[in-house]
Design a protein around this motif. Structure first.
Motif, PDB file in Angstrom:
ATOM      1  N   GLY A 173      -4.901   6.494   8.951  1.00  0.00           N
ATOM      2  CA  GLY A 173      -3.844   7.288   8.428  1.00  0.00           C
ATOM      3  C   GLY A 173      -3.317   7.896   8.657  1.00  0.00           C
ATOM      4  O   GLY A 173      -1.780   7.408   8.523  1.00  0.00           O
ATOM      5  N   CYS A 212       0.241   6.289  10.380  1.00  0.00           N
ATOM      6  CA  CYS A 212       0.684   5.314   9.540  1.00  0.00           C
ATOM      7  C   CYS A 212       2.280   5.132   9.030  1.00  0.00           C
ATOM      8  O   CYS A 212       2.755   3.729   8.587  1.00  0.00           O
ATOM      9  CB  CYS A 212      -0.174   4.685   8.297  1.00  0.00           C
ATOM     10  SG  CYS A 212      -0.019   5.508   6.672  1.00  0.00           S
ATOM     11  N   HIS A 230       4.733   1.845  10.466  1.00  0.00           N
ATOM     12  CA  HIS A 230       3.879   1.021   9.499  1.00  0.00           C
ATOM     13  C   HIS A 230       4.586   0.899   8.006  1.00  0.00           C
ATOM     14  O   HIS A 230       5.010  -0.354   7.929  1.00  0.00           O
ATOM     15  CB  HIS A 230       2.975   1.078   9.515  1.00  0.00           C
ATOM     16  CG  HIS A 230       1.734  -0.006   8.582  1.00  0.00           C
ATOM     17  ND1 HIS A 230       1.766  -1.509   9.291  1.00  0.00           N
ATOM     18  CD2 HIS A 230       0.907  -0.165   7.376  1.00  0.00           C
ATOM     19  CE1 HIS A 230       1.159  -1.305   8.139  1.00  0.00           C
ATOM     20  NE2 HIS A 230       0.618  -1.084   7.247  1.00  0.00           N
ATOM     21  N   LYS A 231       4.516   2.340   7.031  1.00  0.00           N
ATOM     22  CA  LYS A 231       5.012   1.785   5.952  1.00  0.00           C
ATOM     23  C   LYS A 231       6.436   1.471   5.452  1.00  0.00           C
ATOM     24  O   LYS A 231       7.130   1.018   5.167  1.00  0.00           O
ATOM     25  CB  LYS A 231       4.525   3.292   5.425  1.00  0.00           C
ATOM     26  CG  LYS A 231       3.541   3.234   4.745  1.00  0.00           C
ATOM     27  CD  LYS A 231       2.707   4.214   3.658  1.00  0.00           C
ATOM     28  CE  LYS A 231       1.638   4.569   3.342  1.00  0.00           C
ATOM     29  NZ  LYS A 231       1.362   4.893   2.682  1.00  0.00           N
ATOM     30  N   THR A 246      -3.432   4.785   4.455  1.00  0.00           N
ATOM     31  CA  THR A 246      -2.932   3.336   3.787  1.00  0.00           C
ATOM     32  C   THR A 246      -3.633   3.116   2.592  1.00  0.00           C
ATOM     33  O   THR A 246      -4.750   3.989   2.374  1.00  0.00           O
ATOM     34  CB  THR A 246      -3.498   2.463   4.933  1.00  0.00           C
ATOM     35  OG1 THR A 246      -4.764   2.464   4.970  1.00  0.00           O
ATOM     36  CG2 THR A 246      -2.760   2.485   6.253  1.00  0.00           C
ATOM     37  N   ARG A 284      -4.792  -0.117  -0.670  1.00  0.00           N
ATOM     38  CA  ARG A 284      -4.775  -1.445  -0.060  1.00  0.00           C
ATOM     39  C   ARG A 284      -4.171  -1.784  -1.885  1.00  0.00           C
ATOM     40  O   ARG A 284      -3.148  -2.875  -1.864  1.00  0.00           O
ATOM     41  CB  ARG A 284      -6.170  -2.155  -0.952  1.00  0.00           C
ATOM     42  CG  ARG A 284      -6.635  -2.142   0.399  1.00  0.00           C
ATOM     43  CD  ARG A 284      -8.597  -2.424  -0.087  1.00  0.00           C
ATOM     44  NE  ARG A 284      -8.630  -3.756  -0.811  1.00  0.00           N
ATOM     45  CZ  ARG A 284      -8.337  -4.730  -1.040  1.00  0.00           C
ATOM     46  NH1 ARG A 284      -8.445  -5.405   1.479  1.00  0.00           N
ATOM     47  NH2 ARG A 284      -9.010  -6.386  -1.493  1.00  0.00           N
ATOM     48  N   ASP A 293      -1.224  -3.274   3.567  1.00  0.00           N
ATOM     49  CA  ASP A 293      -2.693  -1.894   4.229  1.00  0.00           C
ATOM     50  C   ASP A 293      -3.485  -3.244   3.303  1.00  0.00           C
ATOM     51  O   ASP A 293      -4.095  -2.757   2.136  1.00  0.00           O
ATOM     52  CB  ASP A 293      -1.993  -0.861   3.058  1.00  0.00           C
ATOM     53  CG  ASP A 293      -0.759   0.428   3.547  1.00  0.00           C
ATOM     54  OD1 ASP A 293      -0.918  -0.455   4.706  1.00  0.00           O
ATOM     55  OD2 ASP A 293      -0.953   0.817   2.640  1.00  0.00           O
TER      56      ASP A 293
END
Length: 643
Positions: A76, A79, A82-83, A105, A107, A113
């Protein structure tokens, strides 16, 4: 003409970019890289790894139907782009801040995620689990599962265990190997991109399937030879023989920063109907697109706030040395007089201070990669041959080597010394990296010596004590961050095993501290004394063997006994309670209050705010003592903002 709207402003969720042209995606990647740099300059965090996957993040979200298609980022660290692409851009500058986005990440944070991360090498296992669940549920159309794993994470055995299982199961799974340091790939260029596009194309895969079916009509030896010949032919061209042998269909290597190479290959993998695991090998550069990070990747892996123009990181005002640096100083001092001392770390030489040890003793320092299980048993093997190994590892990561600790070290009573950095709460890295459980999981180990120094000078004595223990395993824990500012000796002095110390004498209340909460215990004693409640303060030093003489004395001579530790319930306080129960202290009216971390996860925040939330400050000690006496207290605790 008015300036064109930035591409990033046109993206709220990944679906927004799926009709973009390649040129528009290139512009988007440039803007995403700038946004990531600007964000981390304000928040701090993992910069180099995130910059290395900007194009890859854009390409994956442009090609695959996330979040229906599952995208798992290993560890992560990478990430942040990605975020930004998945509906969190408006909050991205809260990254790692109190109440803000996690640095990993998570959940609970977003449907994009699908699996939480922070410890390495879990993505392929999780991805395979999701793929098999999909197959069992007979989902139509079948969702894709994509696991992105870095070359460092590939050094851990868990990744190969998962690949071996995936290769045997023949469940469709896409693994993307993000290679930024392995140097196992041939030169990346047009020919490599062409070969990757060719061997991932549907026509090639269909031809391969046809050839495989034809080969089955041959006698078995010829079939086996034909299959191996095809695998090795592609392996020679691409370097992927290892992955082929594990049962993966290998594609690559390709340039992970070239969208014209990435996009067609990802589309081919998405559209293929091969019911087998596939591995795409992409080569990237940490810190790509930001000169300071490209020039010094190690310094820009995890950064504090920095100046975007110069790259200069914000430095904290000069203060006491960190516990990590004091550990390094102490170990070097011991190694200068004991040539059998060796140091071992699983891929954390800088984080544990062993980079300094390596400069002094290059032949006696061993970085074994992200392989905690191996590190523990490797140390055990050295101990079995008379060496004096120190295995320096973050508390949270030693959890990954627990069976090896039990079976290979404790059961054989081998003198491996575990230096557990980042014990307790760790600030911005949050619950995934908190060293909350080490006292609990080490406590049951027969014969093990378990120590916790109360300040940096005590840490030096702790290292000297561990160096002197040559007949059984030992472990000592110490926190992240700066010490207390006490004077340091040139070299530590070994403690008497299993003996604590009393720092202040009182008559009504006793506080027994393990570790660096001792300063808070002393501050609490001052406040209690001002209220007319004289208080004894003791430093246990050892959780095991427990100083039962000291515990009995405190129990017999005081009305109230409070223990305090920066660890989960079931650790030091539980060990003290166990002893007191068997000696009958509770039958005689002793009031006992064990102070531990609460039975919940504590999110990322400043260390001071985390300790307030955990209830482990001097004022909390005072309140518990007064309540035990029968004086009700009402005190509002105000969280300290992040620094």
């Amino acid at each position: 003409m008015p300036p064109a709207t930035p591409m990033l402003d046109r993206v709220t969720f990944p679906a927004d970019l799926r009709n973009f042209s390649t040129e528009q995606l290139k512009q988007l990647a440039d803007e995403l890289r700038a946004e990531t740099i600007d964000t981390v300059s304000v928040t701090g965090g993992h910069l180099g790894s995130s910059l290395g996957v900007v194009e890859l993040s854009v390409a994956i979200h442009a090609v695959f139907d996330t979040p229906r298609d599952r995208l798992i980022w290993d560890v992560g660290h990478q990430c942040y782009p990605h975020k930004i692409l998945t509906g969190r851009r408006d909050r991205i500058r809260t990254l790692r801040q109190p109440g803000g986005l996690s640095g990993f990440t998570r959940r609970s944070e977003s449907e994009y995620d699908p699996f939480g991360a922070a410890h390495s090498s879990t993505s392929i296992s999780a991805g395979l689990g999701m793929a098999v669940a999909r197959d069992l549920k007979k989902e139509e159309p079948a969702r894709n599962v994509i696991a992105v794993i870095g070359d460092g994470s590939m050094s851990a055995g868990m990744a190969y265990e998962a690949m071996n299982n995936a290769g045997a199961m023949k469940s469709r799974l896409i693994v993307i190997l993000n290679d930024n340091d392995m140097s196992i790939a041939p030169p990346v260029g047009a020919m490599s991109a062409y070969l990757s596009a060719l061997i991932s194309s549907r026509s090639f895969l269909s031809l391969r399937d046809f050839a495989a079916k034809m080969a089955k009509r041959f006698p078995r030896p010829i079939e086996r030879t034909a299959r191996k010949a095809e695998e090795y032919a592609r392996g020679i061209l691409t370097g992927g023989t290892l992955f082929e042998e594990l049962g993966f269909y290998y594609v690559g290597p390709i340039d992970g920063h070239n969208l014209e190479h990435l996009l067609p290959v990802l589309r081919n993998l998405r559209d293929s109907d091969v019911q087998a695991p596939l591995l795409l090998h992409v080569v990237t550069q940490k810190g790509k697109g930001y000169a300071p990070a490209e020039a010094a990747g190690d310094k820009y892996h995890g950064v504090s706030k920095f100046n975007v123009i110069t790259g200069e990181q914000k430095k904290a005002p000069p203060g006491p040395p960190t516990y990590t640096n004091v550990f390094a100083k102490a170990l070097i001092a011991e190694a200068e007089s004991n040539q059998n001392i060796v140091a071992i770390t699983p891929a954390m030489p800088g984080g544990t201070g062993l980079d300094k040890f390596a400069k002094k003793f290059p032949d006696r320092m061993f970085d074994v990669g992200i392989a905690e299980q191996h590190a523990v048993t490797f140390a055990a093997g050295m101990a079995a041959e008379g060496m004096a190994p120190f295995c320096a590892i973050y508390s949270t990561f030693l959890q990954r080597g627990y069976d090896q600790l039990v079976h290979d070290v404790v059961l054989q009573s081998l003198p491996v010394r575990f230096a557990m950095d980042r014990a307790g709460l760790v600030g911005a890295d949050g619950a995934t990296h908190a060293g909350a459980y080490d006292l609990c999981y080490l406590s049951p180990m027969p014969g093990m010596v378990i120590m916790a120094p109360s300040d940096e000078a005590e840490l030096m004595h702790c290292v000297a004590t561990a160096a002197a223990i040559d007949d059984r395993p030992s472990a000592f824990r110490y926190p992240r961050g700066e010490g207390m500012g006490v004077a340091l000796p040139d070299r530590g002095t070994p403690w008497e095993i299993g003996k604590g110390r009393v720092l202040r004498e009182g008559s009504r209340i006793a506080i027994l501290s393990l570790g660096t909460r001792l300063a808070e215990a002393l501050a609490a004693a001052d406040e209690l004394a001002a209220k007319g409640l004289t208080t004894t303060v003791a430093d246990a030093r050892f959780m095991k063997p427990l100083d039962t003489t000291l515990v009995d004395r405190l129990a017999q001579n005081h009305e109230i006994l409070i223990t305090i530790e920066e660890g989960a319930a079931g650790g030091f306080g539980a060990a003290v309670a166990h002893h007191l129960a068997w000696t009958g202290a509770f039958d005689k009216g002793l009031k006992f209050r064990p102070m531990t971390l609460p039975d919940r996860l504590i999110d990322h925040n400043s260390p001071a705010a985390q300790l307030i939330e955990a209830g482990l400050t001097a004022q909390h000690v005072v309140n518990h003592a007064m309540n035990a006496v029968g004086i009700q207290t009402f005190h509002d605790f105000v969280a300290v903002p992040a620094q």
